[in-house]
Design a protein around this motif. Structure first.
Motif, PDB file in Angstrom:
ATOM      1  N   ILE A   1       4.013   1.818  18.167  1.00 31.08           N
ATOM      2  CA  ILE A   1       3.130   2.129  17.082  1.00 31.08           C
ATOM      3  C   ILE A   1       3.768   1.238  15.814  1.00 31.08           C
ATOM      4  O   ILE A   1       3.181   0.926  14.897  1.00 31.08           O
ATOM      5  CB  ILE A   1       3.188   3.641  16.811  1.00 31.08           C
ATOM      6  CG1 ILE A   1       2.437   4.318  17.621  1.00 31.08           C
ATOM      7  CG2 ILE A   1       2.898   3.960  15.313  1.00 31.08           C
ATOM      8  CD1 ILE A   1       2.516   5.899  17.541  1.00 31.08           C
ATOM      9  N   ILE A   2       5.454   1.178  15.901  1.00 24.69           N
ATOM     10  CA  ILE A   2       5.825   0.497  14.899  1.00 24.69           C
ATOM     11  C   ILE A   2       5.669  -1.018  14.863  1.00 24.69           C
ATOM     12  O   ILE A   2       5.490  -1.670  13.909  1.00 24.69           O
ATOM     13  CB  ILE A   2       7.354   0.719  15.027  1.00 24.69           C
ATOM     14  CG1 ILE A   2       7.887   2.263  14.508  1.00 24.69           C
ATOM     15  CG2 ILE A   2       8.319  -0.263  14.014  1.00 24.69           C
ATOM     16  CD1 ILE A   2       9.197   2.353  14.627  1.00 24.69           C
ATOM     17  N   ALA A   3       5.528  -1.520  16.124  1.00 26.72           N
ATOM     18  CA  ALA A   3       5.302  -2.907  16.287  1.00 26.72           C
ATOM     19  C   ALA A   3       3.966  -3.037  15.657  1.00 26.72           C
ATOM     20  O   ALA A   3       3.726  -4.394  15.155  1.00 26.72           O
ATOM     21  CB  ALA A   3       5.254  -3.320  17.697  1.00 26.72           C
ATOM     22  N   GLU A   4       2.866  -2.118  15.706  1.00 28.22           N
ATOM     23  CA  GLU A   4       1.583  -2.497  15.198  1.00 28.22           C
ATOM     24  C   GLU A   4       1.507  -2.441  13.673  1.00 28.22           C
ATOM     25  O   GLU A   4       0.583  -3.143  12.949  1.00 28.22           O
ATOM     26  CB  GLU A   4       0.696  -1.462  15.702  1.00 28.22           C
ATOM     27  CG  GLU A   4       0.294  -1.604  17.320  1.00 28.22           C
ATOM     28  CD  GLU A   4      -0.480  -0.276  17.601  1.00 28.22           C
ATOM     29  OE1 GLU A   4      -0.460   0.680  16.747  1.00 28.22           O
ATOM     30  OE2 GLU A   4      -0.866  -0.256  18.991  1.00 28.22           O
ATOM     31  N   GLY A   5       2.643  -2.030  13.110  1.00 26.83           N
ATOM     32  CA  GLY A   5       2.714  -2.155  11.561  1.00 26.83           C
ATOM     33  C   GLY A   5       3.348  -3.478  11.086  1.00 26.83           C
ATOM     34  O   GLY A   5       3.670  -3.665   9.926  1.00 26.83           O
ATOM     35  N   ARG A   6       3.860  -4.168  11.857  1.00 26.08           N
ATOM     36  CA  ARG A   6       4.487  -5.508  11.597  1.00 26.08           C
ATOM     37  C   ARG A   6       3.603  -6.293  10.661  1.00 26.08           C
ATOM     38  O   ARG A   6       2.589  -6.783  10.957  1.00 26.08           O
ATOM     39  CB  ARG A   6       4.882  -6.380  12.841  1.00 26.08           C
ATOM     40  CG  ARG A   6       5.691  -7.666  12.516  1.00 26.08           C
ATOM     41  CD  ARG A   6       5.946  -8.466  13.846  1.00 26.08           C
ATOM     42  NE  ARG A   6       6.726  -9.754  13.557  1.00 26.08           N
ATOM     43  CZ  ARG A   6       6.268 -10.888  13.060  1.00 26.08           C
ATOM     44  NH1 ARG A   6       4.964 -10.789  12.715  1.00 26.08           N
ATOM     45  NH2 ARG A   6       7.166 -11.925  12.701  1.00 26.08           N
ATOM     46  N   GLY A   7       4.319  -6.752   9.573  1.00 32.91           N
ATOM     47  CA  GLY A   7       3.588  -7.366   8.314  1.00 32.91           C
ATOM     48  C   GLY A   7       2.562  -6.444   7.465  1.00 32.91           C
ATOM     49  O   GLY A   7       2.146  -7.231   6.520  1.00 32.91           O
ATOM     50  N   ARG A   8       2.406  -5.100   7.918  1.00 30.05           N
ATOM     51  CA  ARG A   8       1.409  -4.320   7.107  1.00 30.05           C
ATOM     52  C   ARG A   8       2.438  -3.192   6.590  1.00 30.05           C
ATOM     53  O   ARG A   8       2.302  -3.312   5.369  1.00 30.05           O
ATOM     54  CB  ARG A   8       0.401  -3.954   7.896  1.00 30.05           C
ATOM     55  CG  ARG A   8      -0.731  -4.899   8.338  1.00 30.05           C
ATOM     56  CD  ARG A   8      -1.636  -4.397   9.110  1.00 30.05           C
ATOM     57  NE  ARG A   8      -1.457  -3.722  10.444  1.00 30.05           N
ATOM     58  CZ  ARG A   8      -1.311  -2.386  10.582  1.00 30.05           C
ATOM     59  NH1 ARG A   8      -1.717  -1.577   9.867  1.00 30.05           N
ATOM     60  NH2 ARG A   8      -1.207  -1.802  11.982  1.00 30.05           N
ATOM     61  N   HIS A   9       2.902  -2.428   7.411  1.00 33.32           N
ATOM     62  CA  HIS A   9       3.702  -1.472   6.828  1.00 33.32           C
ATOM     63  C   HIS A   9       5.243  -2.074   6.752  1.00 33.32           C
ATOM     64  O   HIS A   9       5.866  -1.516   5.735  1.00 33.32           O
ATOM     65  CB  HIS A   9       3.693  -0.241   7.948  1.00 33.32           C
ATOM     66  CG  HIS A   9       4.398   1.323   7.275  1.00 33.32           C
ATOM     67  ND1 HIS A   9       4.140   2.147   7.894  1.00 33.32           N
ATOM     68  CD2 HIS A   9       5.442   1.291   6.556  1.00 33.32           C
ATOM     69  CE1 HIS A   9       4.832   3.316   7.296  1.00 33.32           C
ATOM     70  NE2 HIS A   9       5.864   2.478   6.409  1.00 33.32           N
ATOM     71  N   PHE A  10       5.575  -2.954   7.817  1.00 35.92           N
ATOM     72  CA  PHE A  10       6.985  -3.150   7.723  1.00 35.92           C
ATOM     73  C   PHE A  10       7.262  -4.748   7.679  1.00 35.92           C
ATOM     74  O   PHE A  10       6.374  -5.397   7.767  1.00 35.92           O
ATOM     75  CB  PHE A  10       7.743  -2.751   9.062  1.00 35.92           C
ATOM     76  CG  PHE A  10       7.259  -1.180   9.273  1.00 35.92           C
ATOM     77  CD1 PHE A  10       7.954  -0.262   8.861  1.00 35.92           C
ATOM     78  CD2 PHE A  10       6.460  -0.864  10.454  1.00 35.92           C
ATOM     79  CE1 PHE A  10       7.985   1.087   8.967  1.00 35.92           C
ATOM     80  CE2 PHE A  10       6.389   0.517  10.675  1.00 35.92           C
ATOM     81  CZ  PHE A  10       7.031   1.358  10.149  1.00 35.92           C
TER      82      PHE A  10
ATOM     83  N   SER B   1       1.059  -1.266   0.039  1.00 33.88           N
ATOM     84  CA  SER B   1       0.027   0.139  -0.041  1.00 33.88           C
ATOM     85  C   SER B   1       0.875   1.365  -0.109  1.00 33.88           C
ATOM     86  O   SER B   1       0.317   2.498   0.230  1.00 33.88           O
ATOM     87  CB  SER B   1      -0.999   0.086   1.219  1.00 33.88           C
ATOM     88  OG  SER B   1      -0.289  -0.048   2.526  1.00 33.88           O
ATOM     89  N   GLY B   2       2.005   1.195   0.040  1.00 35.18           N
ATOM     90  CA  GLY B   2       3.010   2.324  -0.131  1.00 35.18           C
ATOM     91  C   GLY B   2       3.054   2.936  -1.581  1.00 35.18           C
ATOM     92  O   GLY B   2       2.415   2.703  -2.569  1.00 35.18           O
TER      93      GLY B   2
END
Length: 377
Positions: free
Chosen positions: A331-340, A286-287
């Motif tokens: 916040i970054i951990a919540e992005g694991r597998g989606r953002h990162f 999605s980036g």
């Protein structure tokens, strides 16, 4: 050709326990060479180690240590290994001569010594040693010169990167410490992942060093964003955000042009191009700018994505206060597998203390200016 001065003449060490033999060799050699003498092998070893001669004439049969053992020790010592040894001996058996060559001698002169034969063989071995020494010294000089010039190129690369990155920062209203922090975050992540099998061969020390150097250029494309958008103090419109997003392709194109001018694709410029182009891609696709997903996103850009977002979260902006370190980690951990990339996030979570230490070491000075305006939505 002018004669050599006494200090320039080659040095020959004569080793023999019989005084008459010593006297004969000194008389034979003292005009063209500087001659040193020893009557015991142990003494010869000490003299050779203190000031290596150009050649050693060694008797084989001597009290205590014989010539064979002395030669073995000379060849085993780095200080004297390159000194040629010629044996002087009355032993005429083939196995004696074979043993002499086996322990490292370069020639064998039979006693009684023939003056013309001795002079010719000594001159020949000294000429060979001179040629060997020249090649060795030349090789060492060339190696040192290559290292010096390589270091010069590296310094030029480093200075160029910092200058370009600083130029981008002057238009971005962020302090130069942002680029320092993010490059250190990238290196910390890469080192944590370096020995994981999944990344084998992609994160060696050289690659990590190049990523560290390249990281400051991640936002170089912002130089091409109009001031009315880049410096806007309020929220960007959807149209303005589309223009802001082009900093990724502008950065890529600028670095690609530099590669084209060089006529080659270097690892250094490749990493810089990857990071500038793809550090806003997301693991789930999605980036931007290309909507890459998963492993299709270059690893260098995946590392920079975490570094850039973490630093944005903990930094004060005109539209938000700085987040606490723990909140940024959550916040970054919540992005694991989606953002990162999940593996990169696992590495990040294992070294959050190191991230925090980097942030403190390169903290912005009090009253530092705000960063660009936020994206819409």
């Amino acid at each position: 050709m002018s004669a050599l001065s006494p200090d320039q003449r080659p040095t020959v060490l004569v080793v023999d326990d019989v005084p008459e033999n010593i006297a004969a060799m000194v008389a034979l050699l003292q005009d063209p060479y500087r001659v040193k003498v020893a009557t015991r092998a142990a003494t010869a070893l000490q003299l050779a180690r203190e000031a290596p001669p150009d050649l050693i004439l060694m008797d084989v049969s001597m009290p205590g240590m014989d010539g064979y053992e002395a030669c073995r020790q000379l060849k085993a010592d780095a200080r004297t290994a390159c000194v040629p040894v010629i044996f002087l001996t009355a032993r005429a058996e083939a196995h004696d001569e074979a043993l002499g060559f086996e322990v490292g001698a370069v020639d064998y002169i039979m006693k009684p010594v023939s003056a013309p034969v001795a002079r010719a063989r000594i001159a020949s071995q000294l000429a060979l040693k001179q040629a060997h020494d020249f090649l060795r010294d030349r090789s060492a000089w060339l190696e040192a010169e290559v290292q010096r010039r390589t270091r010069e190129i590296e310094l030029i690369e480093d200075a160029t990167i910092i200058a370009l990155a600083a130029l981008a920062e002057t238009r971005d209203n962020e302090t130069g410490n942002h680029i320092r922090r993010t490059q250190h975050y990238v290196r910390a992540l890469a080192r944590k992942l370096q020995h994981e099998p999944h990344f084998a061969g992609r994160l060696d020390d050289k690659a990590i060093d190049l990523m560290f150097k390249s990281a400051p250029l991640h936002d170089i494309g912002k130089v091409g964003i109009p001031d009315r958008i880049l410096l806007k103090p309020g929220k960007l419109t959807a149209e303005e955000f589309e223009v802001m997003k082009t900093h990724t392709t502008l950065g890529r194109d600028a670095i690609a042009d530099a590669e084209a001018q060089c006529g080659t694709t270097s690892s250094f410029l490749r990493y810089a191009r990857e990071i500038a182009h793809h550090h806003h891609e997301k693991w789930d696709g999605s980036g931007y700018p290309d909507g890459l997903a998963g492993e299709a996103i270059p690893l260098s850009a995946r590392l920079m994505a975490v570094a850039d977002v973490y630093d944005a979260l903990i930094s004060r902006r005109v539209y938000k206060p700085a987040f606490a370190h723990d909140d940024a980690v959550r916040i970054i951990a919540e992005g694991r597998g989606r953002h990162f990339d999940p593996r990169v996030i696992d590495a990040f979570l294992a070294i959050t203390g190191e991230f925090h230490a980097i942030a403190l070491e390169y903290a912005d000075p009090a009253g530092a200016g705000p960063a660009p305006a936020p994206a819409p939505g």
